[in-house]
Design an enzyme around this catalytic site. Structure first.
Site, PDB file in Angstrom:
ATOM      1  NE  ARG A 162     -49.401 -16.588-107.238  1.00 32.99           N
ATOM      2  CZ  ARG A 162     -48.932 -16.636-108.286  1.00 32.99           C
ATOM      3  NH1 ARG A 162     -49.216 -17.745-109.109  1.00 32.99           N
ATOM      4  NH2 ARG A 162     -48.340 -15.782-109.010  1.00 32.99           N
ATOM      5  CB  SER A 237     -49.467 -10.718-106.033  1.00 31.17           C
ATOM      6  OG  SER A 237     -48.642 -10.638-107.551  1.00 31.17           O
ATOM      7  CD  GLU A 333     -49.916 -14.334-104.138  1.00 35.60           C
ATOM      8  OE1 GLU A 333     -48.493 -14.861-103.799  1.00 35.60           O
ATOM      9  OE2 GLU A 333     -50.377 -13.914-105.206  1.00 35.60           O
TER      10      GLU A 333
END
Ligand code: EPU
Length: 337
Positions: A162, A237, A333
């Protein structure tokens, strides 16, 4: 170039937050983007893509440039490989479907990820054992200050879990305008290690799956766990899974022997944030118009008209509680605006 005033961004962010853009401009071609970058050189700008990885906690005072560059084309082909260039404003999942229709393999595990092509390299999107970097060749990005277009190859992008250079050193400096991915035309390399995929294929009695079968399995798993942003606002998420040291993990295990984990390297271990948040008692908790999804604790949701600030405060409470119980920091995130 039409610049509109006081535009609600609710339809343009998957969390469905009703924040306003003081000024807003829809960008549908590269010339338009170059023009406005020259014209508004000294003004504060805010770049909006698919709006699938952000939480708007306030109105945007900067000029919002909504990037909607479209187009998909094959740029190079060999007997078994194909390179496809997709413009940044193409919807990711529609791109996956375009590839599946032509039997191009490599992105099927990433079916149904919300957002646009342009955002995919920024956070190296990934799901069910595959990340964008596995199929990525290059992307073109425009330098916000000079208007020059630069090509970034895979090794330039510093992809990680990520993460990429576009979230780090180059944050706010470039806008991705197109991405080139390399996919297979036959002898596809199937990724079925993820337990849930195996179970889903077994349940459907499929022993020799095609890329379409894998995509169907991923879609079924995602639909069973993750809320559809068209029905319940969310950004997937909300937190990243924390990576901790083996020593920290041993201590954690003393108190919580059942904790799930994945080895990242010799000395580091990834722990699912969803598990930590569930253990901390937040799974399925609803606070009026917002809350924590009842099937996947990593996802925060807007049931109707929640304020971004309320969701942000819930996220902070979750972070503090997880820290207090497990002594683990979980980072967001999602970009908090
Ligand atoms: N878990 C719980 N409770 C929960 C959620 C998860 O105990 O409420 C446990 C599960 O039991 C499982 C583990 O956590 O053992 C992992 O759960 P899951 O397979 O759902 O994956 P994840 O680590 O929570 C990541 C990605 C997802 C991606 C899935 C599948 C991150 C931050 N999230 O979730 O990506 O779809 O793996 O590959 O890495 C996204 O980025 O928006 C996203 C949805």
């Amino acid at each position: 170039m039409l610049i509109e005033k006081n535009v609600s961004l609710k339809p343009y962010n998957t969390f469905g937050i009703d924040a306003k853009a003081r000024t807003y401009c829809n960008i549908s071609n590269l010339e338009g983007l170059k023009d406005i970058l020259t014209l508004k050189k000294d003004d504060p700008l805010f770049f909006l893509g698919g709006g699938s990885n952000m939480l708007l906690t306030k109105d945007i005072e900067a000029l919002v440039l909504h990037l909607n560059l479209r187009g998909i084309e094959i740029v190079h082909e060999t007997s078994n490989k194909v390179q496809i260039k997709a413009m940044a404003g193409e919807n990711w999942h529609e791109f996956v479907l375009w590839c599946l229709e032509r039997n191009f393999g490599g992105v099927e595990n990433m079916s149904l990820i919300p957002g646009n092509i342009g955002a995919a390299p920024i956070q190296n999107i990934g799901a069910y054992g595959v990340e964008l970097k596995d199929v990525f060749v290059s992307c073109n990005a425009i330098d916000i200050y000079s208007g020059d277009i630069k090509t970034f190859y895979k090794s330039d992008c510093k992809f990680d879990y990520r993460e990429s250079i576009f979230k780090q050193d180059l944050k706010g400096k470039f806008i991705i305008i197109s991405v080139v991915l390399e996919l297979t035309k036959s002898n596809h390399e199937l990724h079925m290690d993820y337990g849930a995929i195996k179970q889903q294929l077994e349940a459907s009695k499929i022993s020799t799956p095609t890329i379409q079968d894998i995509s169907n399995a991923v879609i079924a798993i995602r639909q069973s766990k993750l809320p559809d942003p068209k029905e319940i606002g969310n950004s997937g998420s909300f937190f990243k899974n924390p990576v901790i040291t083996s020593n920290e993990f041993e201590k954690l295990k003393e108190n919580f022997p059942e904790v799930p984990s994945y080895k990242v390297s010799e000395n580091t271990i990834k722990v699912p944030a969803g598990w930590l948040i569930e253990k901390a008692g937040f799974k399925g908790k609803r606070f009026g118009d917002y809350g924590v999804h009842n099937k996947q604790a990593l996802v925060l949701v807007n049931y109707n008209n929640a304020k971004g600030q309320d969701i942000y405060e819930l996220a902070q409470l979750i972070q503090k509680t997880v820290k207090r119980i497990f002594n683990i920091t979980i980072d967001t995130e999602v970009n908090i605006i």
